[in-house]
Motif scaffolding. Structure first.
Motif, PDB file in Angstrom:
ATOM      1  N   LYS A 125     -28.744 -24.115  79.984  1.00 21.97           N
ATOM      2  CA  LYS A 125     -27.660 -23.667  79.103  1.00 21.97           C
ATOM      3  C   LYS A 125     -27.021 -22.362  79.600  1.00 21.97           C
ATOM      4  O   LYS A 125     -25.791 -22.268  79.642  1.00 21.97           O
TER       5      LYS A 125
ATOM      6  N   LYS B 229     -23.541 -36.504  88.046  1.00 16.07           N
ATOM      7  CA  LYS B 229     -23.044 -37.076  86.799  1.00 16.07           C
ATOM      8  C   LYS B 229     -22.782 -36.030  85.729  1.00 16.07           C
ATOM      9  O   LYS B 229     -22.297 -36.369  84.651  1.00 16.07           O
ATOM     10  N   ASP B 230     -23.103 -34.789  85.998  1.00 12.24           N
ATOM     11  CA  ASP B 230     -22.952 -33.753  84.987  1.00 12.24           C
ATOM     12  C   ASP B 230     -21.480 -33.520  84.676  1.00 12.24           C
ATOM     13  O   ASP B 230     -20.633 -33.480  85.564  1.00 12.24           O
ATOM     14  N   LYS B 231     -21.189 -33.357  83.397  1.00 14.13           N
ATOM     15  CA  LYS B 231     -19.824 -33.159  82.902  1.00 14.13           C
ATOM     16  C   LYS B 231     -19.157 -31.948  83.561  1.00 14.13           C
ATOM     17  O   LYS B 231     -17.976 -31.997  83.906  1.00 14.13           O
TER      18      LYS B 231
ATOM     19  N   VAL C 143     -28.560 -36.893  89.672  1.00 13.24           N
ATOM     20  CA  VAL C 143     -28.506 -36.325  88.326  1.00 13.24           C
ATOM     21  C   VAL C 143     -27.360 -35.319  88.228  1.00 13.24           C
ATOM     22  O   VAL C 143     -26.560 -35.355  87.303  1.00 13.24           O
ATOM     23  N   ALA C 144     -27.282 -34.405  89.186  1.00 17.60           N
ATOM     24  CA  ALA C 144     -26.260 -33.357  89.148  1.00 17.60           C
ATOM     25  C   ALA C 144     -24.846 -33.931  89.281  1.00 17.60           C
ATOM     26  O   ALA C 144     -23.915 -33.425  88.665  1.00 17.60           O
TER      27      ALA C 144
ATOM     28  N   SER D  77     -27.015 -26.774  93.386  1.00 22.04           N
ATOM     29  CA  SER D  77     -28.085 -27.340  92.573  1.00 22.04           C
ATOM     30  C   SER D  77     -29.253 -27.695  93.471  1.00 22.04           C
ATOM     31  O   SER D  77     -29.066 -28.202  94.582  1.00 22.04           O
TER      32      SER D  77
ATOM     33  N   GLU E   7     -31.575 -29.681  92.109  1.00 21.51           N
ATOM     34  CA  GLU E   7     -32.015 -30.922  91.468  1.00 21.51           C
ATOM     35  C   GLU E   7     -31.658 -32.110  92.365  1.00 21.51           C
ATOM     36  O   GLU E   7     -30.904 -31.982  93.331  1.00 21.51           O
TER      37      GLU E   7
ATOM     38  N   LYS F  94     -24.540 -23.041  82.363  1.00 25.52           N
ATOM     39  CA  LYS F  94     -23.264 -23.600  81.907  1.00 25.52           C
ATOM     40  C   LYS F  94     -22.422 -22.569  81.166  1.00 25.52           C
ATOM     41  O   LYS F  94     -21.202 -22.620  81.214  1.00 25.52           O
TER      42      LYS F  94
ATOM     43  N   GLU G 158     -28.630 -25.424  87.429  1.00 26.93           N
ATOM     44  CA  GLU G 158     -29.190 -26.754  87.166  1.00 26.93           C
ATOM     45  C   GLU G 158     -28.463 -27.362  85.971  1.00 26.93           C
ATOM     46  O   GLU G 158     -28.024 -26.647  85.076  1.00 26.93           O
ATOM     47  N   TYR G 159     -28.363 -28.651  85.947  1.00 29.75           N
ATOM     48  CA  TYR G 159     -27.607 -29.350  84.903  1.00 29.75           C
ATOM     49  C   TYR G 159     -28.193 -29.125  83.512  1.00 29.75           C
ATOM     50  O   TYR G 159     -27.470 -29.157  82.525  1.00 29.75           O
ATOM     51  N   TRP G 160     -29.474 -28.874  83.383  1.00 30.38           N
ATOM     52  CA  TRP G 160     -30.132 -28.731  82.080  1.00 30.38           C
ATOM     53  C   TRP G 160     -30.112 -27.294  81.568  1.00 30.38           C
ATOM     54  O   TRP G 160     -30.523 -27.020  80.453  1.00 30.38           O
TER      55      TRP G 160
END
Length: 187
Positions: A86, A122-124, A119-120, A113, A115, A89, A82-84
């Motif tokens: 840590k 756009k994740d860096k 939202v996902a 993901s 999610e 990542k 998930e993008y949030w």
């Protein structure tokens, strides 16, 4: 009265010492800033025969539908993130290195993901890596469901789960590369 104060001070010192020791170990257990990821657990898991790869995955970059028939007879690496998250990542660079090392026509990677896709997308991380990112468009088969991320599965050619790892891991270890190579060469 003197015994009371000695006992009182001793009790406070003991409580403080115990609290510091407990706090230290509790803090270590939840330390997410530890750069040293351990390797995943190598043990055979349950069979996937009932799931039949009934996944509805959509590519995060171009919205194309993933073809499940591409999974049959291949080694599969699924990572749910998930993008949030840590830890998700933190482990992605090791997944990228593994992908760069073992990626060929005998293995399918899917970084998935659950999610909302907007939202996902756009994740860096999605924008800056060449890993194959997908989102779930539909119901996830029970065998892949879970509350915690990251969740990673390495699946053999016959659909058997070889590794099911919950939590971040170092996926580019020599053991994992050798495991995937051996799975790719098995009938």
């Amino acid at each position: 009265m003197k015994k009371f104060w000695i006992g009182f001070v001793s009790g406070i010192l003991f409580s403080l010492t115990a609290g510091l020791v407990f706090g230290y170990f509790l803090g270590r257990a939840f330390d997410l800033d530890d750069d040293r990821l351990s390797g995943p657990t190598l043990r055979k898991q349950d069979s996937l025969s009932s799931a039949n790869y009934n996944l509805k995955l959509v590519d995060l970059r171009n919205d194309s539908l993933f073809k499940n028939e591409l999974l049959y007879g291949k080694v599969v690496f699924f990572n749910f993130w998930e993008y949030w998250c840590k830890p998700c990542k933190e482990e992605l660079p090791s997944i990228q290195r593994l992908y760069d090392t073992v990626n060929d026509s005998l293995i399918v990677f899917a970084i998935i993901s659950t999610e909302k896709s907007q939202v996902a997308k756009k994740d860096k991380v999605v924008l800056e890596t060449n890993l194959p990112f997908y989102y779930v468009n539909g119901v996830l088969p029970d065998i892949f469901k879970g509350e915690l991320v990251p969740r990673t599965y390495i699946i053999g050619k016959k659909g058997e789960i070889i590794i099911k790892e919950i939590g971040a891991a170092a996926w580019d270890s020599e053991k994992i590369v050798m495991l995937i190579d051996s799975l790719k060469s098995s009938p």
